[in-house]
Design a protein around this motif. Sequence first.
Motif, PDB file in Angstrom:
ATOM      1  N   PRO A 173     -21.324  -0.999 -31.039  1.00 35.49           N
ATOM      2  CA  PRO A 173     -22.747  -1.106 -30.687  1.00 35.49           C
ATOM      3  C   PRO A 173     -23.589  -1.381 -31.928  1.00 35.49           C
ATOM      4  CG  PRO A 173     -21.753   0.738 -29.544  1.00 35.49           C
ATOM      5  CD  PRO A 173     -20.715   0.243 -30.504  1.00 35.49           C
ATOM      6  N   ALA A 174     -24.616  -2.201 -31.765  1.00 38.67           N
ATOM      7  CA  ALA A 174     -25.427  -2.626 -32.904  1.00 38.67           C
ATOM      8  C   ALA A 174     -26.005  -1.452 -33.687  1.00 38.67           C
ATOM      9  CB  ALA A 174     -26.547  -3.534 -32.416  1.00 38.67           C
ATOM     10  N   GLY A 175     -26.470  -0.431 -32.987  1.00 39.14           N
ATOM     11  CA  GLY A 175     -27.071   0.706 -33.669  1.00 39.14           C
ATOM     12  C   GLY A 175     -26.080   1.575 -34.404  1.00 39.14           C
ATOM     13  N   GLN A 176     -24.779   1.368 -34.181  1.00 37.80           N
ATOM     14  CA  GLN A 176     -23.739   2.176 -34.802  1.00 37.80           C
ATOM     15  C   GLN A 176     -22.909   1.397 -35.824  1.00 37.80           C
ATOM     16  OE1 GLN A 176     -23.206   5.531 -34.172  1.00 37.80           O
ATOM     17  NE2 GLN A 176     -25.097   5.408 -32.971  1.00 37.80           N
ATOM     18  N   PHE A 177     -23.152   0.104 -35.888  1.00 36.37           N
ATOM     19  CA  PHE A 177     -22.290  -0.718 -36.728  1.00 36.37           C
ATOM     20  C   PHE A 177     -22.381  -0.341 -38.209  1.00 36.37           C
ATOM     21  CE2 PHE A 177     -21.401  -4.396 -39.437  1.00 36.37           C
ATOM     22  CZ  PHE A 177     -20.094  -4.665 -39.049  1.00 36.37           C
ATOM     23  N   GLN A 178     -23.558  -0.067 -38.699  1.00 37.54           N
ATOM     24  CA  GLN A 178     -23.701   0.249 -40.123  1.00 37.54           C
ATOM     25  C   GLN A 178     -22.883   1.489 -40.487  1.00 37.54           C
ATOM     26  OE1 GLN A 178     -27.737   0.903 -41.431  1.00 37.54           O
ATOM     27  NE2 GLN A 178     -27.214   0.741 -43.597  1.00 37.54           N
ATOM     28  N   CYS A 179     -22.934   2.519 -39.637  1.00 40.12           N
ATOM     29  CA  CYS A 179     -22.143   3.733 -39.890  1.00 40.12           C
ATOM     30  C   CYS A 179     -20.650   3.426 -39.827  1.00 40.12           C
ATOM     31  CB  CYS A 179     -22.507   4.815 -38.879  1.00 40.12           C
ATOM     32  SG  CYS A 179     -24.219   5.419 -39.003  1.00 40.12           S
TER      33      CYS A 179
END
Length: 255
Positions: A173-179
């Motif tokens: 998911p886009a909101g979780q990709f950085q993590c």
Amino acid sequence: MEASVKGTIAPAQSLRTLLEGNRVSRISVRGFAVASATAVTTVGAVVGVATGDPASNDLETTASGMTLLADIPVGQQAEVQNASLTQQADSIAHAADTDAKRSAEEAARIQAAQDAKSKKAEAQKAADDKAKQERDEKEQAASRSASRDGSSFAPQASYTVAQVKAIAQQMVPAGQFQCFSKIINQESTWNYQAVNKSSGAYGLVQALPGSKMASAGADWRTNPATQIEWGLNYMNSRYGSPCGAWNFHQANNWY
């Protein structure tokens, strides 16, 4: 004539009795004064004025003069003074009690209003927090459902780091990709064939043992999409999300 004083007389009655007994019943109550050896002390509201007693009206007169302590027999002078002062003290104490009661009632009313306001604010905050949590859960669920799984990518003989990242961006998911990306950088620097020589942990997410990833696909050794799918499921089930896993990783250097 002099009136003898026996026992203790109530303040208001004492003044009336003493003054009438000494032929000064028609003095002005508001102008009553007593004289000491060195000064004249004004005794305000001796009878009825401080207490609002209508019966005291019969003592008022239009006379402009004042009765002095010297006009009262010596044996009764102290009692006249004490009676006047006691009555004034009682009136002041009564007024103070009334003010204190009024202040206490007002303070209680203000406190009750503040308590009601605080409870309302707390209830509103709880409702807002719950609504936000529900929105976040729906968004995460929608994001996961819109993401692709590992089986939707055709296997390749090999993959570059850029290709592996591109697959991950379509699965996480886009909101979780950085993590998710931060964990992979720490664990394998995006090398899907990375092996930890000490523990034997394998792949992008350094599964231990690597065979755990077989639950996502038999090609777990060579397919980064399979590894990403397994790693994402692991992070969601154990920590709630990749960001939850990353928070734990930062504190413990493992996840």
